[in-house]
Design an enzyme around this catalytic site. Structure first.
Site, PDB file in Angstrom:
ATOM      1  N   SER A   1      41.225 -31.143  -1.741  1.00 55.31           N
ATOM      2  CA  SER A   1      41.344 -29.707  -1.929  1.00 55.31           C
ATOM      3  C   SER A   1      40.869 -29.291  -3.324  1.00 55.31           C
ATOM      4  CB  SER A   1      42.809 -29.323  -1.717  1.00 55.31           C
ATOM      5  OG  SER A   1      42.968 -27.962  -1.794  1.00 55.31           O
TER       6      SER A   1
ATOM      7  N   ARG B   1      45.025 -24.246  -9.564  1.00 51.48           N
ATOM      8  CA  ARG B   1      46.241 -24.272  -8.750  1.00 51.48           C
ATOM      9  C   ARG B   1      46.546 -22.888  -8.150  1.00 51.48           C
ATOM     10  NH1 ARG B   1      49.544 -28.191  -7.180  1.00 51.48           N
ATOM     11  NH2 ARG B   1      48.397 -29.724  -8.372  1.00 51.48           N
TER      12      ARG B   1
ATOM     13  N   HIS C   1      44.349 -22.765  -5.197  1.00 47.09           N
ATOM     14  CA  HIS C   1      44.904 -23.695  -4.208  1.00 47.09           C
ATOM     15  C   HIS C   1      46.041 -23.050  -3.423  1.00 47.09           C
ATOM     16  CE1 HIS C   1      47.603 -27.212  -3.210  1.00 47.09           C
ATOM     17  NE2 HIS C   1      46.465 -27.641  -2.719  1.00 47.09           N
TER      18      HIS C   1
END
Lengths: 206, 206
Positions: free
Chosen positions: A13, A36, A39
């Site tokens: 990812s 992040r 994500h």
């Protein structure tokens, strides 16, 4: 057939996120945080809207390392923060939104529970404020800063929405202290938690 | 000066969202859900990506009204769901991600905890699955459906991310049952919780 190994999923990812990002001026630690947020939202727009002020990432890591007190505005942000990493860092985390006294005070004063919860948190001392949802919480933090009543080390201010959210974050960026915010309407408790987790992982590992 | 009354904030917010949306083909109940996903993300793109299949909203409301059993994949989705409305509806909600047995089984089988948690939930019966984070959870639900081992009334499947998320949702849309999903990488626990809350508010009010 699909990948069932969680570490493999996360690595892949982040590789995809890195490959999909445009050119940028983030340093390595800032980049960790931006990745992040992408994500956790599936939204590359975060590379355009996350804003760091006054050395926020380093200050956040330095606050976390010796252990610190974190307060969130919502239970969702609270529950999204990695408790194992938190414990490893010796940090504590609190949230006062469901506190009975907070509920009472908010009703009596005609203010949001988020504001009353910030007041209660402030009275006990806070190192890192984590605001993912309530613009009013961020506005209140600004008022308390102006009154000299709090001295946090970092403010993560990413309220989401259409009424006051963008303005509250613009206001936060004027604070003379480390802040991590987003521009515009986007943000949320998940984004707030993701930012805290990225800081925790940099400070104490996984 | 900023608005401090929570009801006023929410009303104004939904007015802005309504005004900002394009022309669409959602019915009134679907629109309620789409607006709440925009509200929770600050992202108008949700009007393009939320997909309802097999009368999902009505089926969801009908499942909730007599009381039903809801299971989420994450603690964040769990904590974002309005517990007062849930109680009003006589619904229960569970999440098995931190269950010790789930942790053990996942390690032994080399699968994600999300998958093991779905297996445990399924063994106890589930009316509404709420998947905000884990594509593997949604894939597992599909496997259990194909094996005839579960018969939920609604699946809310909005995993976020870049590895399997879009594919898991595409797969879910082939299920011959009511589903609410998103197209592409976007979604998340906050989106999942927002969808459940919108259903709860339509079923039993605020």
């Amino acid at each position: 057939m699909y990948i069932k190994n969680p570490n493999q999923i996360e690595h892949k990812s982040f590789d995809i996120i890195e490959a999909g990002m445009k050119e940028h001026n983030f340093n390595e630690q800032e980049l960790s945080i931006v990745k992040r947020t992408i994500h956790t939202t599936g939204d590359f727009d975060y590379e355009n809207i996350v804003i760091f002020k006054n050395n926020a990432v380093l200050e956040g890591i330095n606050a976390i390392k010796p252990g610190c007190r974190i307060v969130t505005d919502t239970k969702m942000a609270f529950s999204g923060i990695n408790k194992i990493a938190l414990q490893k860092a010796g940090c504590t985390i609190d949230n006062y939104i469901d506190n009975e006294e907070v509920r009472k005070i908010a009703q009596e004063l005609g203010i949001t529970r988020s504001m009353a919860a910030i007041d209660m948190a402030a009275s006990k001392g806070v190192d890192i404020f984590v605001i993912g949802n309530a613009p009013t919480a961020l506005f209140r933090i600004g008022e308390l800063l102006e009154e000299g009543k709090i001295s946090p080390k970092l403010i993560i201010g990413v309220p989401v929405g259409f009424v006051g959210a963008a303005e509250s974050k613009e206001y936060a960026r004027t604070f003379n202290m480390p802040t991590i915010t987003t521009e515009g309407t986007k943000g949320g408790s998940n984004v707030a938690a993701a930012i805290v987790n990225a800081l925790l992982y940099m400070a104490v590992g996984r």
